[in-house]
Design a protein around this motif. Structure first.
Motif, PDB file in Angstrom:
ATOM      1  N   THR A 169       0.867  -1.176   0.000  1.00 26.97           N
ATOM      2  CA  THR A 169       0.000   0.000   0.000  1.00 26.97           C
ATOM      3  C   THR A 169       0.901   1.222   0.000  1.00 26.97           C
ATOM      4  N   VAL A 170       0.722   2.100  -0.973  1.00 24.56           N
ATOM      5  CA  VAL A 170       1.561   3.297  -1.047  1.00 24.56           C
ATOM      6  C   VAL A 170       0.682   4.509  -0.780  1.00 24.56           C
ATOM      7  N   THR A 222       0.510   8.384  -1.023  1.00 26.98           N
ATOM      8  CA  THR A 222       1.266   9.344  -1.830  1.00 26.98           C
ATOM      9  C   THR A 222       0.360  10.463  -2.354  1.00 26.98           C
ATOM     10  N   PRO A 262      -0.401   9.170  -6.810  1.00 26.49           N
ATOM     11  CA  PRO A 262      -0.664   7.734  -7.031  1.00 26.49           C
ATOM     12  C   PRO A 262      -0.453   7.309  -8.485  1.00 26.49           C
ATOM     13  N   PHE A 300       2.435   5.046  -9.762  1.00 28.27           N
ATOM     14  CA  PHE A 300       2.480   3.610  -9.469  1.00 28.27           C
ATOM     15  C   PHE A 300       1.519   2.832 -10.370  1.00 28.27           C
ATOM     16  N   ALA A 317      -2.354   2.106  -4.524  1.00 24.70           N
ATOM     17  CA  ALA A 317      -1.760   3.445  -4.421  1.00 24.70           C
ATOM     18  C   ALA A 317      -2.863   4.398  -3.957  1.00 24.70           C
ATOM     19  N   GLU A 357       8.327   8.934  -3.596  1.00 24.78           N
ATOM     20  CA  GLU A 357       7.818   7.917  -4.532  1.00 24.78           C
ATOM     21  C   GLU A 357       8.922   7.069  -5.155  1.00 24.78           C
TER      22      GLU A 357
END
Ligand code: SAH
Length: 233
Positions: free
Chosen positions: A6-7, A9, A12, A15, A37, A143
């Motif tokens: 799970t990012v 940011t 998004p 990604f 993302a 990122e």
């Protein structure tokens, strides 16, 4: 089991980016890992959807608000209870292959990407967030650092790399840099492949590789060498 990345940011759309191609891309399509993302701005509380504010004490730039960050982290943790939370920051502990291995062996990772001047410091203790750096450099955002961390984890997941042995001799896996590689042509612009590698004598080749691995680590990375020697005594 699928490794859940799970990012969190402000970008998004970055990604999966490079993780959508080659080994990582195929593994993503094969559901060996999953990616979510998440837009941090979705957790802003005011009508302007503000995520940052001016630094306390003055100075240049903007700082990511702790309440917004915490809401984003809580959202990710609700979907993945107990998952480690890592924030990318140059103030963090330098990332190592050892930590990458631990993370890859777990359920996944929640990665928090900074922008501007970075995070309000209170997020780290407030949500048990581990601070990780990808090197003594300053990026414009977390990122690219998150992509590095995820790439390093994904290639270690079961079934992602072609030959399982290719992960083991790699640099850092035994605390040393890997030995150098060569391939055909045997001669290029007057430079040849070391004779021993063409001898077919596997014992001699292993001995040469071990020596080069040690010599190169000693000369290029005295910090690694010190640790390696220290660990043996
Ligand atoms: N003011 C900060 C730098 C902010 S750079 C400082 O001097 O420490 C903006 C964002 O980029 C950071 O919040 C972080 O998420 C990311 N970043 C920059 N360099 C990084 C590094 N070496 N490792 C990991 N993340 C980094």
């Amino acid at each position: 089991m699928t490794f859940a990345a799970t990012v969190l940011t402000l970008y998004p759309e970055m990604f999966p980016g490079p993780l959508g191609v080659s080994l990582a891309g195929r593994a993503l399509r094969e559901e060996k890992w999953a990616l979510d993302a998440v837009q941090i701005r979705d957790f802003a509380i005011d009508k302007h959807r503000t995520v940052d504010d001016t630094p306390a004490g003055g100075g240049a730039g903007m700082v990511l608000r702790v309440d917004v960050l915490a809401a984003a982290v809580d959202h990710a943790l609700a979907a993945h209870p107990g998952c480690p939370v890592v924030a990318m920051t140059p103030r963090g502990k330098p990332l190592t292959q050892e930590r990458v291995r631990e993370l890859a062996a777990g359920p996944g990772v929640i990665v928090l990407c900074g922008r501007f001047e970075g995070f309000d410091e209170r997020i780290f203790a407030g949500r048990r967030v581990e601070e990780v750096s990808v090197g003594d450099i300053v990026l414009s955002g977390g990122e690219c650092a998150a992509l590095m961390l995820l790439d390093a984890c994904i290639r270690l997941l079961p079934g992602v790399m072609g030959a399982p042995s290719s992960g083991q001799e790699e640099s850092f896996e035994n605390g040393l840099l890997e030995y150098p590689h060569y391939t055909r042509p045997v001669e290029w612009e007057g430079r040849t492949i070391p004779e021993v590698l063409r001898s077919g004598d596997h014992a001699k080749i292993a001995e040469w590789r071990k020596r080069r691995s040690e010599d190169d680590t000693r000369s290029r990375r005295p910090d690694l060498w010190e640790r390696h020697v220290g660990a043996r005594v």
